[in-house]
Design an enzyme around this catalytic site. Sequence first.
Site, PDB file in Angstrom:
ATOM      1  N   LEU A 182       0.899  -1.247  -0.250  1.00 40.11           N
ATOM      2  CA  LEU A 182      -0.016  -0.076  -0.035  1.00 40.11           C
ATOM      3  C   LEU A 182       0.757   1.369   0.198  1.00 40.11           C
ATOM      4  O   LEU A 182       1.865   1.579   0.733  1.00 40.11           O
ATOM      5  CB  LEU A 182      -0.760  -0.117   1.284  1.00 40.11           C
ATOM      6  CG  LEU A 182      -1.506   1.425   1.697  1.00 40.11           C
ATOM      7  CD1 LEU A 182      -2.540   1.687   0.562  1.00 40.11           C
ATOM      8  CD2 LEU A 182      -2.194   1.395   2.889  1.00 40.11           C
ATOM      9  N   SER A 183       0.485   2.157  -0.731  1.00 42.03           N
ATOM     10  CA  SER A 183       1.190   3.607  -0.810  1.00 42.03           C
ATOM     11  C   SER A 183       2.652   3.617  -0.965  1.00 42.03           C
ATOM     12  O   SER A 183       3.087   2.829  -1.949  1.00 42.03           O
ATOM     13  CB  SER A 183       0.712   4.415   0.261  1.00 42.03           C
ATOM     14  OG  SER A 183       0.905   5.799   0.036  1.00 42.03           O
ATOM     15  N   ALA A 184       3.431   3.977   0.231  1.00 41.74           N
ATOM     16  CA  ALA A 184       4.821   3.778   0.345  1.00 41.74           C
ATOM     17  C   ALA A 184       5.089   2.373  -0.190  1.00 41.74           C
ATOM     18  O   ALA A 184       6.164   2.046  -0.820  1.00 41.74           O
ATOM     19  CB  ALA A 184       5.276   4.203   1.500  1.00 41.74           C
TER      20      ALA A 184
END
Length: 434
Positions: A182-184
Amino acid sequence: MSHALPSRPAPPEAPPPGARRGGRWSRTVRHLAATVALATGAALAGPGTAGASAAAPPEARATAALQRVASFGANPGGLNMYVYRPAALPANAPVVVALHGCTQSAQVYSDNAGLNTFADRHGFLVVYAETTTVNNANKCFNWFQPGDTRRGQGEAASIRQMIAHAATAYGTDPGRARVTGLSAGGAMTSAMLAAYPDVFAAGAVVAGIPYGCAVDVVSAFGCMSPGADRAPAAWAQAVRDAHPGFAGPWPRVAIWHGDNDATVAPRNADELRDQWTAVHGLGQTPDRTSTIGPNSTRRSEYPAADGRSVVEVYRVPGIGHGTPVDPGSGAEQCGATGTQHFIDSICSGHWITRFFGLDGTTVPEPPVDPPTEPATCWTANNYEHVRAGRATTTGGQVYAKGSGQHLGLYNTFVTHTLKESPAGHYVLADSSCP
């Protein structure tokens, strides 16, 4: 607060705040990093998370029995390794690497993302890699630091070593590795697929960023929002340069993004699609489209010559920045919403497991959508697009509704053509509309 300043892009979920392993910063850069660290914490709250800070701490909600692996070999990135091992793990089982988002931990990601449900059901090992505040004050994987995303270096090398250790310690098949995050963690998933295409059969990038977009904190801002617009061939070359001489087969890639993501602009899903379709030698127009799940998530498929889908894009309507989950006990349900950035929507874990080829079922795929009527095109200035509801404005800039593509300044002097398909989803089409 979701923006540092109205006139600036939303602060990145994964810039390097403050302390960074082995780095030396000038006083100005240290000040910027500290500011980013504070602003990012606010940005991570995001829409729809009011009251989350009053909830029990993640440790109090921990449910999954994760095993800490104290030593797994070379660890140049200084990461922690945890595993979720189903009670009945077959020999030569696949391994899925899961990479959390900023401010999260392996335990939080394990308890909420829903992957363990399918590990139990289908018999695969989940390796939860975890970064620390020593690496990044916000516990973000350093997806923007070349020293952590190159083959054989930093955090990327540590994650690769975890897969090798899993094969020795748990009897998993090192040739059947998958990765998601997720995301980073999603941006780091991109890095792992590019740096180690010989290790990963597939990956799923959730609210992430194309590989090679950022090389430092300054460029990370632009990659997050409004996003970088590059030609598919340029994106693909960044992947090929990560492991020169590799001739394939390239990993299959699934891309997940919420339509209302204000932290990582939705246009990153388009750029990721451009990157990986070009790597696979495909065009950017899907061969198949369908709607799936309880919320009619839009799925686009890009098959290879043999008909097997090698790139898929999942556009999740009505959600912001986070992992889509659908709590419950149904066959296509999973996850929990007990902490920020796990959004009640669709069980992405179910579809990711299926995309990875790990579900072992013969359940028919959802029907492909029938051919649609020709798309509607609208040509107007940015002011009129916003007034008509085809675009939104933030900090004096305009973004297409649905795709999040950047249209320029909010005024009557900038004119664009927007194509609407499906209804309510607009893409920039200055040269592709009749």
